[in-house]
Design a protein around this motif. Structure first.
Motif, PDB file in Angstrom:
ATOM      1  N   VAL A   4       0.703  -1.186  -0.048  1.00  0.00           N
ATOM      2  CA  VAL A   4       0.032   0.061   0.138  1.00  0.00           C
ATOM      3  C   VAL A   4       0.876   1.193   0.034  1.00  0.00           C
ATOM      4  O   VAL A   4       0.498   2.345   0.064  1.00  0.00           O
ATOM      5  N   ALA A  66       0.665  -3.625   7.824  1.00  0.00           N
ATOM      6  CA  ALA A  66       0.961  -2.561   8.657  1.00  0.00           C
ATOM      7  C   ALA A  66       2.351  -1.856   8.485  1.00  0.00           C
ATOM      8  O   ALA A  66       2.526  -0.704   8.535  1.00  0.00           O
ATOM      9  N   PHE A  67       3.166  -2.827   7.843  1.00  0.00           N
ATOM     10  CA  PHE A  67       4.730  -2.310   7.516  1.00  0.00           C
ATOM     11  C   PHE A  67       4.554  -1.250   6.454  1.00  0.00           C
ATOM     12  O   PHE A  67       4.981  -0.205   6.564  1.00  0.00           O
ATOM     13  N   PHE A  69       2.173   0.489   5.331  1.00  0.00           N
ATOM     14  CA  PHE A  69       1.377   1.518   5.746  1.00  0.00           C
ATOM     15  C   PHE A  69       2.170   2.444   6.425  1.00  0.00           C
ATOM     16  O   PHE A  69       2.078   3.826   6.317  1.00  0.00           O
ATOM     17  N   GLY A  70       2.881   1.863   7.317  1.00  0.00           N
ATOM     18  CA  GLY A  70       3.943   2.796   8.307  1.00  0.00           C
ATOM     19  C   GLY A  70       4.830   3.546   7.020  1.00  0.00           C
ATOM     20  O   GLY A  70       5.076   4.548   7.468  1.00  0.00           O
ATOM     21  N   ILE A  71       5.409   2.600   6.354  1.00  0.00           N
ATOM     22  CA  ILE A  71       6.434   3.205   5.389  1.00  0.00           C
ATOM     23  C   ILE A  71       5.809   4.585   4.697  1.00  0.00           C
ATOM     24  O   ILE A  71       6.123   5.567   4.504  1.00  0.00           O
ATOM     25  N   PHE A  73       3.195   6.388   5.384  1.00  0.00           N
ATOM     26  CA  PHE A  73       2.989   7.310   6.491  1.00  0.00           C
ATOM     27  C   PHE A  73       4.317   8.164   6.812  1.00  0.00           C
ATOM     28  O   PHE A  73       4.161   9.327   6.700  1.00  0.00           O
ATOM     29  N   ILE A  74       5.273   7.338   6.911  1.00  0.00           N
ATOM     30  CA  ILE A  74       6.771   7.982   7.240  1.00  0.00           C
ATOM     31  C   ILE A  74       7.225   8.827   6.043  1.00  0.00           C
ATOM     32  O   ILE A  74       7.520  10.216   6.244  1.00  0.00           O
ATOM     33  N   GLN A  76       5.093  10.256   3.645  1.00  0.00           N
ATOM     34  CA  GLN A  76       3.963  11.390   3.554  1.00  0.00           C
ATOM     35  C   GLN A  76       4.565  12.360   4.568  1.00  0.00           C
ATOM     36  O   GLN A  76       4.745  13.590   4.335  1.00  0.00           O
ATOM     37  N   VAL A  77       4.837  12.181   6.093  1.00  0.00           N
ATOM     38  CA  VAL A  77       5.126  13.044   7.012  1.00  0.00           C
ATOM     39  C   VAL A  77       6.623  13.562   6.688  1.00  0.00           C
ATOM     40  O   VAL A  77       6.824  14.892   6.942  1.00  0.00           O
ATOM     41  N   ILE A  80       6.217  16.329   4.411  1.00  0.00           N
ATOM     42  CA  ILE A  80       5.589  17.405   4.787  1.00  0.00           C
ATOM     43  C   ILE A  80       6.707  18.278   5.681  1.00  0.00           C
ATOM     44  O   ILE A  80       6.758  19.310   5.506  1.00  0.00           O
ATOM     45  N   ARG A 189      -2.697   9.715  -0.574  1.00  0.00           N
ATOM     46  CA  ARG A 189      -4.212   9.007  -0.352  1.00  0.00           C
ATOM     47  C   ARG A 189      -5.097   8.707  -1.512  1.00  0.00           C
ATOM     48  O   ARG A 189      -5.760   7.807  -1.769  1.00  0.00           O
TER      49      ARG A 189
ATOM     50  N   PHE B  55      -8.309   0.400   7.517  1.00  0.00           N
ATOM     51  CA  PHE B  55      -7.712   1.853   7.326  1.00  0.00           C
ATOM     52  C   PHE B  55      -8.640   3.163   7.469  1.00  0.00           C
ATOM     53  O   PHE B  55      -8.222   4.055   7.144  1.00  0.00           O
ATOM     54  N   ILE B 114     -10.639   2.714   2.878  1.00  0.00           N
ATOM     55  CA  ILE B 114      -9.855   3.794   2.541  1.00  0.00           C
ATOM     56  C   ILE B 114     -11.180   4.714   1.549  1.00  0.00           C
ATOM     57  O   ILE B 114     -11.261   5.710   1.525  1.00  0.00           O
ATOM     58  N   ILE B 118     -12.398   8.536   1.760  1.00  0.00           N
ATOM     59  CA  ILE B 118     -12.693   9.639   0.897  1.00  0.00           C
ATOM     60  C   ILE B 118     -13.924   9.849   0.279  1.00  0.00           C
ATOM     61  O   ILE B 118     -14.293  11.014   0.180  1.00  0.00           O
ATOM     62  N   LEU B 243      -4.651   1.716  14.176  1.00  0.00           N
ATOM     63  CA  LEU B 243      -3.791   0.592  13.506  1.00  0.00           C
ATOM     64  C   LEU B 243      -2.505   0.403  14.576  1.00  0.00           C
ATOM     65  O   LEU B 243      -2.191  -0.589  14.614  1.00  0.00           O
ATOM     66  N   ILE B 247      -1.178  -2.738  17.187  1.00  0.00           N
ATOM     67  CA  ILE B 247      -0.016  -3.490  16.893  1.00  0.00           C
ATOM     68  C   ILE B 247       1.241  -3.456  17.752  1.00  0.00           C
ATOM     69  O   ILE B 247       1.799  -4.386  18.122  1.00  0.00           O
ATOM     70  N   LEU B 282       4.916  11.849  12.907  1.00  0.00           N
ATOM     71  CA  LEU B 282       6.059  10.971  12.493  1.00  0.00           C
ATOM     72  C   LEU B 282       6.693   9.872  13.676  1.00  0.00           C
ATOM     73  O   LEU B 282       6.780   8.763  13.319  1.00  0.00           O
ATOM     74  N   GLY B 285       4.545   6.918  12.881  1.00  0.00           N
ATOM     75  CA  GLY B 285       4.823   6.047  11.704  1.00  0.00           C
ATOM     76  C   GLY B 285       6.272   5.212  12.033  1.00  0.00           C
ATOM     77  O   GLY B 285       6.255   3.966  11.870  1.00  0.00           O
ATOM     78  N   LEU B 288       5.415   2.384  14.902  1.00  0.00           N
ATOM     79  CA  LEU B 288       4.751   1.532  14.176  1.00  0.00           C
ATOM     80  C   LEU B 288       5.523   0.260  13.392  1.00  0.00           C
ATOM     81  O   LEU B 288       5.721  -0.617  13.571  1.00  0.00           O
ATOM     82  N   VAL B 289       6.418   1.211  12.617  1.00  0.00           N
ATOM     83  CA  VAL B 289       7.306   0.379  11.770  1.00  0.00           C
ATOM     84  C   VAL B 289       8.359  -0.543  12.581  1.00  0.00           C
ATOM     85  O   VAL B 289       8.821  -1.693  12.347  1.00  0.00           O
ATOM     86  N   VAL B 292       6.519  -3.279  14.221  1.00  0.00           N
ATOM     87  CA  VAL B 292       6.340  -4.314  13.425  1.00  0.00           C
ATOM     88  C   VAL B 292       7.463  -5.179  12.990  1.00  0.00           C
ATOM     89  O   VAL B 292       7.574  -6.665  12.994  1.00  0.00           O
TER      90      VAL B 292
END
Lengths: 255, 313
Positions: A4, A66-67, A69-71, A73-74, A76-77, A80, A189, B55, B114, B118, B243, B247, B282, B285, B288-289, B292
């Motif tokens: 994702v 989740a992995f 998704f986390g990537i 998100f990182i 994206q942020v 920013i 997104r 999501f 998702i 939207i 999420l 986890i 941040l 995120g 989370l990684v 995981v």
């Protein structure tokens, strides 16, 4: 693989192009130059994923998603934090001019450039997947990993290669993205929706289907844009996606 | 029994807090952490027990929030009924999304959530009755309920009750036959189906309950901020947090999401106050990684391995 984070890589590609254009490079050239970098990056990401999840057999279910998704998100942020939330765009000779086709119909030149490159890229990929040995192996690994192993090919190597190609493509696609219009970090997104909409509508694994599906989605979005208003456009891709999932999950060209 | 006692102590504390905690920030931060406990617990019912990743927590949360706002604006519905209405609306949404996509295995449900986020965000942006994209200021009720003198303190108590109910629900599901069925689905759906587990029914039930709890968490949101607007109600942060917390805490047990929510929620509050709010996103995120990859079973797994010394290989 529940990848994702792909749309996030696309936006990353657009921003990398933006950074290179800032140094005085043509956006298309920048996209091409970034492809090998992204290819290597994709291979590294897959290798990490393989070592930490697939080899241990913990990629199933929630964790793999989740992995990624986390990537995403990182990424994206991170964008920013580095570039800010503002929209970014690039300049080149073919951006901002248009060609008269006939009568009053004018097509912006940047659209033609983007369309041409995207078409060439898709055809190249389709040929690669159907004609070369590695390409066919990539299609095979999606169908049956065990069978591929019996044929003496290494599914991990093939998958790594496929992941690299997919990510490398993101670099050029990202360049096209920022040529066509301004880009902001939250774009991924929307592109999750567009990517999956096209893939699901086409039917998983059908390359020619993606061209048709992409066309359908593009026309549908433009129609809504013109008739109902810009505010509703983001919902189109997802609406189609939900409809396809509900009515025909195999997609138009799926087997 | 121990659980009931703990729950009563917690609610009692929240009810009595105004007597001895006067720091306003405590209630603001506490409300957020409790809200995340509800969201994480709700997510875990479907994501942790059954293995279907949602999501779209933001969508369910916002459906709860906007149902409450619309009814509050229309008929001045009291808070308790707002929460019930929000939970019902979000539960229905969970059921419908489930009906559409839970027949398909794999990633389709996740993508559909998702999509729903939207689509609904676009709908709300264009719905002028609740303020559209500009947002809508909410006037809190002027008379205070019970003995409270401050509406935020009252909302804190309400959220505590919702959180306790959510966790009790998750615990009930986990130890009962529903939980066994969901675990069977997570481990091997084909085998579960063959041995007579009503997989679709269970998945739909889990999706509805999970959605309803998220809606309940969202319902007091507008009252809490005195304002509502789409991009904060539908924020991706809810999806990521809901999420990440289970986890990080551990998905196999009902206490996991609670631990994750308390840890991550507190860290976020601290980072937001001391560094910046982008940094706090941040942090989620990255944590989370890291979890995981490094501790796939979450805090619970670490606890089992290093404190109880029951080895996972």
């Amino acid at each position: 693989m529940p990848h994702v984070a792909h749309p996030a890589f696309l936006v990353l590609g657009a921003y990398a192009t933006y950074a290179l254009v800032g140094l005085g490079m043509d956006p298309l050239l920048a996209g091409l130059l970034l492809m090998p970098v992204f290819f290597a990056f994709g291979i590294a990401v897959y290798q990490f994923y393989y070592l930490t999840f697939e080899r241990r057999g913990t990629d199933l279910g929630v964790r793999g998603i989740a992995f990624f998704f986390g990537i995403a998100f990182i990424v994206q942020v991170g964008l920013i934090l580095v570039f800010g939330v503002d929209q970014r765009m690039v300049e080149a000779s073919y951006i901002g001019t248009s060609i008269e086709v006939f009568g009053d119909v004018r097509i912006p030149q940047r659209m033609i450039v983007a369309f041409g490159v995207a078409l060439a890229l898709t055809i190249t990929l389709a040929l690669y997947l159907s004609r070369t040995f590695t390409g066919r192996a990539i299609k095979a690994v999606a169908q049956d990993e065990g069978a591929l192993r019996l044929m003496g090919a290494d599914p991990v190597r093939i998958k790594r290669w496929a992941f690299g190609i997919a990510t490398g493509t993101c670099a050029l696609a990202g360049a096209l993205l920022i040529i066509v219009g301004p880009v902001d970090p939250n774009l991924d997104r929307l592109y999750i929706g567009r990517t999956f909409c096209v893939v699901v509508l086409a039917g998983m694994g059908s390359m020619s289907g993606t061209l048709v599906a992409g066309l359908i989605l593009g026309v549908a979005e433009s129609l809504v844009l013109a008739s109902v208003g810009t505010a509703w456009a983001p919902a189109v891709a997802f609406g189609i996606l939900l409809a396809v999932l509900g009515v025909r999950p195999a997609g138009l060209f799926g087997r | 029994m121990k659980f009931l006692l703990g729950a009563l102590v917690l609610v009692g504390f929240a009810a009595a807090a105004p007597l001895f905690v006067h720091l306003e920030y405590f209630y603001f931060a506490g409300f957020v952490v409790l809200q995340f406990i509800v969201l994480a617990t709700a997510w875990n019912i479907l994501g942790g027990f059954a293995g279907y990743v949602n999501f779209g927590t933001g969508a369910f949360f916002a459906v709860g929030a906007y149902s409450a706002v619309a009814l509050y604006k229309a008929v001045q519905l009291p808070l308790g009924l707002q929460i019930l209405a929000g939970a019902a609306a979000a539960g229905l949404l969970g059921f419908l999304v489930g009906l559409l996509t839970l027949r398909l295995r794999g990633i389709f449900f996740s993508i559909a959530t998702i999509a729903i986020t939207i689509i609904l965000e676009t709908v709300v942006m264009n719905w002028h009755y609740v303020g559209g994209a500009k947002g809508l200021p909410i006037l809190r009720p002027t008379e205070m309920p019970l003995y409270f003198t401050n509406y935020t303190q009252w909302l804190f108590l309400v959220m505590t009750i919702i959180a306790v109910l959510a966790v009790a629900m998750a615990r009930y599901i986990q130890v009962g036959w529903i939980g066994r069925g969901l675990r069977a689905i997570r481990d091997n759906e084909g085998a579960a189906e063959c041995s007579g587990v009503p997989t679709l029914k269970l998945k739909l039930a889990a999706a509805s309950i999970s959605g309803a709890l998220m809606g309940a968490a969202g319902a007091p949101f507008a009252q809490y901020l005195s304002f509502i607007e789409p991009s904060s109600a539908f924020s991706l942060n809810y999806a990521v947090n809901a999420l990440a917390m289970p986890i990080i805490g551990g998905t196999a047990h009902w206490i996991g999401p609670v631990l994750g929510a308390i840890l991550l929620g507190t860290v976020q509050q601290v980072v937001t106050v001391t560094i910046s709010s982008e940094m706090n996103v941040l942090v989620v995120g990255v944590m989370l990684v890291v979890f995981v990859v490094g501790a796939p079973e979450g805090i619970l797994g670490l606890w089992k391995r290093y404190v109880l010394k029951k080895g996972t290989p």
